[in-house]
Motif scaffolding. Sequence first.
Motif, PDB file in Angstrom:
ATOM      1  N   ILE A 175       0.722  -1.219  -0.054  1.00  0.00           N
ATOM      2  CA  ILE A 175      -0.026  -0.162   0.000  1.00  0.00           C
ATOM      3  C   ILE A 175       0.856   1.339  -0.153  1.00  0.00           C
ATOM      4  O   ILE A 175       1.753   1.405   1.007  1.00  0.00           O
ATOM      5  N   ARG A 181      -5.906  10.060  -5.888  1.00  0.00           N
ATOM      6  CA  ARG A 181      -6.638   9.179  -6.339  1.00  0.00           C
ATOM      7  C   ARG A 181      -6.263   7.611  -5.843  1.00  0.00           C
ATOM      8  O   ARG A 181      -5.193   7.350  -5.672  1.00  0.00           O
ATOM      9  N   ALA A 182      -7.460   6.892  -5.231  1.00  0.00           N
ATOM     10  CA  ALA A 182      -7.364   5.486  -4.670  1.00  0.00           C
ATOM     11  C   ALA A 182      -7.206   4.522  -6.005  1.00  0.00           C
ATOM     12  O   ALA A 182      -8.193   4.574  -6.849  1.00  0.00           O
ATOM     13  N   TYR A 184      -5.868   0.368  -7.453  1.00  0.00           N
ATOM     14  CA  TYR A 184      -5.105  -0.781  -7.436  1.00  0.00           C
ATOM     15  C   TYR A 184      -4.455  -1.104  -8.815  1.00  0.00           C
ATOM     16  O   TYR A 184      -5.287  -1.142  -9.937  1.00  0.00           O
ATOM     17  N   ILE A 191      -1.375  -1.144  -4.210  1.00  0.00           N
ATOM     18  CA  ILE A 191      -2.407  -0.168  -3.977  1.00  0.00           C
ATOM     19  C   ILE A 191      -1.796   1.318  -3.786  1.00  0.00           C
ATOM     20  O   ILE A 191      -1.057   1.498  -2.879  1.00  0.00           O
ATOM     21  N   ARG A 192      -2.354   2.153  -4.448  1.00  0.00           N
ATOM     22  CA  ARG A 192      -1.944   3.447  -4.279  1.00  0.00           C
ATOM     23  C   ARG A 192      -3.384   4.314  -3.289  1.00  0.00           C
ATOM     24  O   ARG A 192      -4.424   4.107  -3.934  1.00  0.00           O
ATOM     25  N   MET A 193      -2.851   5.057  -2.350  1.00  0.00           N
ATOM     26  CA  MET A 193      -3.808   5.474  -1.389  1.00  0.00           C
ATOM     27  C   MET A 193      -3.664   7.065  -0.945  1.00  0.00           C
ATOM     28  O   MET A 193      -2.425   7.201  -0.486  1.00  0.00           O
ATOM     29  N   TYR A 205     -11.370   6.907   4.787  1.00  0.00           N
ATOM     30  CA  TYR A 205     -10.178   6.122   4.157  1.00  0.00           C
ATOM     31  C   TYR A 205     -10.176   4.508   4.176  1.00  0.00           C
ATOM     32  O   TYR A 205      -9.826   3.978   3.117  1.00  0.00           O
ATOM     33  N   THR A 208     -12.502   3.063   1.705  1.00  0.00           N
ATOM     34  CA  THR A 208     -11.857   3.110   0.473  1.00  0.00           C
ATOM     35  C   THR A 208     -10.769   2.121   0.002  1.00  0.00           C
ATOM     36  O   THR A 208     -10.837   1.146  -0.815  1.00  0.00           O
ATOM     37  N   LEU A 209     -10.004   1.868   1.234  1.00  0.00           N
ATOM     38  CA  LEU A 209      -8.903   0.979   0.990  1.00  0.00           C
ATOM     39  C   LEU A 209      -9.397  -0.562   1.163  1.00  0.00           C
ATOM     40  O   LEU A 209      -8.795  -1.323   0.228  1.00  0.00           O
ATOM     41  N   GLU A 212     -10.078  -1.193  -2.530  1.00  0.00           N
ATOM     42  CA  GLU A 212      -9.126  -1.604  -3.307  1.00  0.00           C
ATOM     43  C   GLU A 212      -8.645  -2.705  -3.027  1.00  0.00           C
ATOM     44  O   GLU A 212      -7.919  -3.633  -3.899  1.00  0.00           O
ATOM     45  N   ARG A 262     -18.152   5.854   1.420  1.00  0.00           N
ATOM     46  CA  ARG A 262     -17.363   5.587   0.204  1.00  0.00           C
ATOM     47  C   ARG A 262     -18.273   6.145  -0.829  1.00  0.00           C
ATOM     48  O   ARG A 262     -19.071   5.281  -1.301  1.00  0.00           O
TER      49      ARG A 262
END
Length: 313
Positions: A175, A181-182, A184, A191-193, A205, A208-209, A212, A262
């Motif tokens: 992660i 932007r969130a 995968y 994963i970008r968070m 948060y 949203t995670l 992903e 979300r």
Amino acid sequence: MRKSSTTHTTANTGTERADLYQTVTDAILAELELGLKPWRRPWRTTGAGFPLRHTGQPYRGINTLVLWMAMCAHRYTSPYFMTYRQAQELGGQVRKGETATTVTYSDTIRRVEETPDGEEEERRIWFLKSYAVFNAGQIDGLPERYHPASDPAEAAPVQRIEAAERFFTDTGADIRPGGQRAFYTPNLDYIRMPAIADFIYPEAYYATLAHEMGHWTGHPSRLNRETITRRHSEEARAVEEILAELTAAFTCASLGIDHDLRQDSTAYIGSWLRVLASDKRFIFVAAAHAQRACDYLWSLQPEEHQISGAAAE
């Protein structure tokens, strides 16, 4: 020589039971057409956020969605559902005029049949059964524990956030913080968070995670979900987004996190409507895949953090 194949069938008789797939799908489509997500948790839940059997064991998969919708539609405040007979065994009585909610049970049976060329072929026949349950709020005379006025077991917000942070860290997922932007990335498997401070609520948060992470479970090295490897297809993207949404809903419920914080998923509703309308069995399959993904995330947790009821259906 014995061959093996799988046949899908419905073991119920009668029009109402035969159309169970369509009934559930139509109910979900109706919610989506209003811009609502049927897999949102009810406004008030207890414990881990799942509908519960009379034994306290959580329902799973498609039954979770069906009972969440019933709780929201009828404003049930108790998470407990049970059959008429189970209510009687507990000393309760369903009130006259109350309407039951239909839940399902699925399994497979094996049958050996002879083919036209004289060979034996083993078939696995998948069947679906339905039965009726009532919420504790529809039943008089039940023990007080089935009508909780509040949830003493529910953790404080700070504790829930700490538990969520530990949960996602323990999965071992890559992660990476940063950006606005969130997402995968399957080919690079990370994963970008955005930073947690960029979210209005900390729980948003983690909701949203969780979404992903739903995508992350589909990687070939994990559950090897076909839709994560065919995201160039518009339909595959829609299917994968539904799977990730449901995985997030189940995972957040298990963590006591409000998944409905979300909001960006509303952009996908149009494509979801098309997928669901084209296949009345799809939501049953999607819920099963999402439950499998949620179970997989929990399987990565240290033993002392495992949740109970993993075998419930």
